[in-house]
Design a protein around this motif. Structure first.
Motif, mmCIF file in Angstrom:
data_model
loop_
_atom_site.group_PDB
_atom_site.id
_atom_site.type_symbol
_atom_site.label_atom_id
_atom_site.label_comp_id
_atom_site.label_asym_id
_atom_site.label_seq_id
_atom_site.Cartn_x
_atom_site.Cartn_y
_atom_site.Cartn_z
ATOM 1 N N ARG A 64 38.412 55.261 44.704
ATOM 2 C CA ARG A 64 38.718 55.669 43.343
ATOM 3 C C ARG A 64 39.969 54.970 42.828
ATOM 4 O O ARG A 64 40.026 54.538 41.676
ATOM 5 C CB ARG A 64 38.894 57.190 43.290
ATOM 6 C CG ARG A 64 39.362 57.734 41.939
ATOM 7 C CD ARG A 64 38.528 57.241 40.777
ATOM 8 N NE ARG A 64 37.117 57.525 40.931
ATOM 9 C CZ ARG A 64 36.173 57.088 40.109
ATOM 10 N NH1 ARG A 64 36.507 56.277 39.110
ATOM 11 N NH2 ARG A 64 34.923 57.401 40.292
ATOM 12 N N ASN A 65 40.984 54.807 43.707
ATOM 13 C CA ASN A 65 42.206 54.113 43.279
ATOM 14 C C ASN A 65 41.894 52.671 42.872
ATOM 15 O O ASN A 65 42.383 52.171 41.860
ATOM 16 C CB ASN A 65 43.249 54.119 44.397
ATOM 17 C CG ASN A 65 43.918 55.465 44.570
ATOM 18 O OD1 ASN A 65 43.867 56.306 43.662
ATOM 19 N ND2 ASN A 65 44.541 55.678 45.714
ATOM 20 N N ALA A 66 41.075 52.014 43.681
ATOM 21 C CA ALA A 66 40.721 50.627 43.380
ATOM 22 C C ALA A 66 39.912 50.537 42.093
ATOM 23 O O ALA A 66 40.121 49.642 41.275
ATOM 24 C CB ALA A 66 39.934 50.021 44.534
ATOM 25 N N ILE A 70 41.010 48.444 38.757
ATOM 26 C CA ILE A 70 40.230 47.329 38.215
ATOM 27 C C ILE A 70 39.745 47.651 36.805
ATOM 28 O O ILE A 70 39.621 46.754 35.957
ATOM 29 C CB ILE A 70 39.038 46.965 39.142
ATOM 30 C CG1 ILE A 70 38.554 45.528 38.848
ATOM 31 C CG2 ILE A 70 37.908 47.950 39.016
ATOM 32 C CD1 ILE A 70 39.532 44.451 39.199
ATOM 33 N N ASP A 71 39.513 48.923 36.505
ATOM 34 C CA ASP A 71 39.130 49.303 35.140
ATOM 35 C C ASP A 71 40.268 49.000 34.170
ATOM 36 O O ASP A 71 40.041 48.465 33.078
ATOM 37 C CB ASP A 71 38.778 50.795 35.087
ATOM 38 C CG ASP A 71 38.414 51.234 33.683
ATOM 39 O OD1 ASP A 71 37.366 50.808 33.177
ATOM 40 O OD2 ASP A 71 39.194 52.011 33.081
ATOM 41 N N SER A 101 29.146 48.871 42.280
ATOM 42 C CA SER A 101 29.839 49.209 43.528
ATOM 43 C C SER A 101 30.827 50.358 43.327
ATOM 44 O O SER A 101 31.089 51.119 44.256
ATOM 45 C CB SER A 101 30.555 47.977 44.090
ATOM 46 O OG SER A 101 31.575 47.517 43.227
ATOM 47 N N ILE A 102 31.334 50.487 42.110
ATOM 48 C CA ILE A 102 32.202 51.631 41.796
ATOM 49 C C ILE A 102 31.356 52.903 41.701
ATOM 50 O O ILE A 102 31.686 53.942 42.281
ATOM 51 C CB ILE A 102 32.968 51.389 40.478
ATOM 52 C CG1 ILE A 102 34.036 50.298 40.674
ATOM 53 C CG2 ILE A 102 33.598 52.679 39.965
ATOM 54 C CD1 ILE A 102 34.691 49.841 39.385
ATOM 55 N N GLU A 103 30.239 52.805 40.983
ATOM 56 C CA GLU A 103 29.374 53.974 40.782
ATOM 57 C C GLU A 103 28.764 54.474 42.084
ATOM 58 O O GLU A 103 28.521 55.678 42.240
ATOM 59 C CB GLU A 103 28.272 53.638 39.781
ATOM 60 C CG GLU A 103 28.798 53.409 38.360
ATOM 61 C CD GLU A 103 27.716 52.964 37.397
ATOM 62 O OE1 GLU A 103 26.617 52.572 37.877
ATOM 63 O OE2 GLU A 103 27.957 53.002 36.179
ATOM 64 N N VAL A 109 37.070 40.229 43.113
ATOM 65 C CA VAL A 109 36.724 40.000 44.520
ATOM 66 C C VAL A 109 37.706 40.748 45.423
ATOM 67 O O VAL A 109 37.311 41.318 46.447
ATOM 68 C CB VAL A 109 36.749 38.494 44.865
ATOM 69 C CG1 VAL A 109 36.225 38.264 46.277
ATOM 70 C CG2 VAL A 109 35.913 37.695 43.878
ATOM 71 N N GLN A 110 38.964 40.768 45.025
ATOM 72 C CA GLN A 110 40.002 41.389 45.847
ATOM 73 C C GLN A 110 39.836 42.897 45.997
ATOM 74 O O GLN A 110 40.339 43.477 46.957
ATOM 75 C CB GLN A 110 41.379 41.082 45.256
ATOM 76 C CG GLN A 110 41.786 39.622 45.403
ATOM 77 C CD GLN A 110 43.072 39.307 44.669
ATOM 78 O OE1 GLN A 110 43.231 39.662 43.504
ATOM 79 N NE2 GLN A 110 43.998 38.638 45.348
ATOM 80 N N ILE A 111 39.123 43.553 45.079
ATOM 81 C CA ILE A 111 38.984 45.014 45.182
ATOM 82 C C ILE A 111 38.221 45.443 46.431
ATOM 83 O O ILE A 111 38.266 46.605 46.818
ATOM 84 C CB ILE A 111 38.312 45.637 43.940
ATOM 85 C CG1 ILE A 111 36.889 45.123 43.749
ATOM 86 C CG2 ILE A 111 39.139 45.428 42.703
ATOM 87 C CD1 ILE A 111 36.100 45.916 42.715
#
Length: 244
Positions: free
Chosen positions: A57-59, A63-64, A49-51, A85-87
């Protein structure tokens, strides 16, 4: 002096199926990642979901950083699973369900253990009430267990509150470790006949079962299994990949 622990006894596939079915269970409970299918769908979905740009980007940077702290044992399993889940706060739940369906189809479905899929089907045929319990987000888990005909009403997974279709950051549940057993008890499942899990985070709910069935156990769970005389089962794909 190094302590050497004996390996737990192992089921063959016929022994595994017979041990489960001979219980004539009324209620069976399954962990999901590593138990019904190979891999960590929760972590995999987060990276995917990030990719794909689903989260900001901030989230993703946040999370990273948190995941690095988790790997360093600076934050707990429950905290990490909750934050994964919160992201997604602020997104429409319909968008998450669509994304989870695409992710599972592309990256997880081919890793479903056929032995577990067959076993669950046979349990359904016998009228067994089947539950899924996971610390992975509910969108991925509900999508995944549809392949096993497990209804969303019998899924206990990591989730946040949803208001008018929009995801919030308010945690509702993160079933991991003792919280898995607690979630089952709150759902009225106090003494399931059979429980299946693969990691140390499943140990508490395995312990409340009439019969515990560690599947594809991690080293930590295999050690517990040996101590408690729980016989373990490894799907064929795991044996082939790892040469256990």
């Amino acid at each position: 002096m190094t302590t050497v622990h004996a390996a737990p006894a192992r089921y063959t596939l016929p022994e595994f199926e017979n041990s489960v079915l001979s219980l004539s269970p009324s209620i069976a409970v399954f962990d999901c990642d590593g138990t019904l299918w190979g891999g960590d769908a929760g972590y995999g979905f987060m990276i995917w979901s990030i990719e794909t740009g689903l989260v900001s980007r901030n989230a993703s940077d946040w999370i990273d950083s948190r995941y690095r702290q988790y790997l360093a044992s600076e934050i707990s399993e429950a905290e990490m699973c909750g934050e994964m889940v919160q992201i997604y706060a602020g997104l429409q739940e319909s968008e998450l369900r669509h994304a989870a369906a695409e992710y599972f189809r592309l990256h997880i479905e081919s890793h479903i253990f056929p032995e577990l899929r067959s076993l669950v089907a046979r349990l359904h045929e016998s009228g067994v009430q089947i539950w899924a319990v996971s610390s992975t987000n509910t969108w991925v888990i509900e999508e995944g267990v549809r392949r096993f005909n497990i209804p969303a009403s019998r899924v206990l997974s990591a989730r946040v509150r949803v208001d008018d279709g929009r995801i919030t950051s308010d945690l509702v549940a993160v079933p991991t470790d003792e919280a898995k057993a607690t979630a089952l008890k709150q759902a009225g499942v106090t003494r399931p006949d059979a429980v299946f899990g693969n990691s140390v985070h499943d140990a508490a709910m395995l312990a409340i079962a009439q019969r515990a069935f560690p599947v594809n156990p991690t080293a930590a769970l295999a050690e517990i299994a040996a101590q408690r005389n729980w016989t373990v089962f490894y799907p064929e794909s795991v044996l082939t990949d790892s040469k256990l």
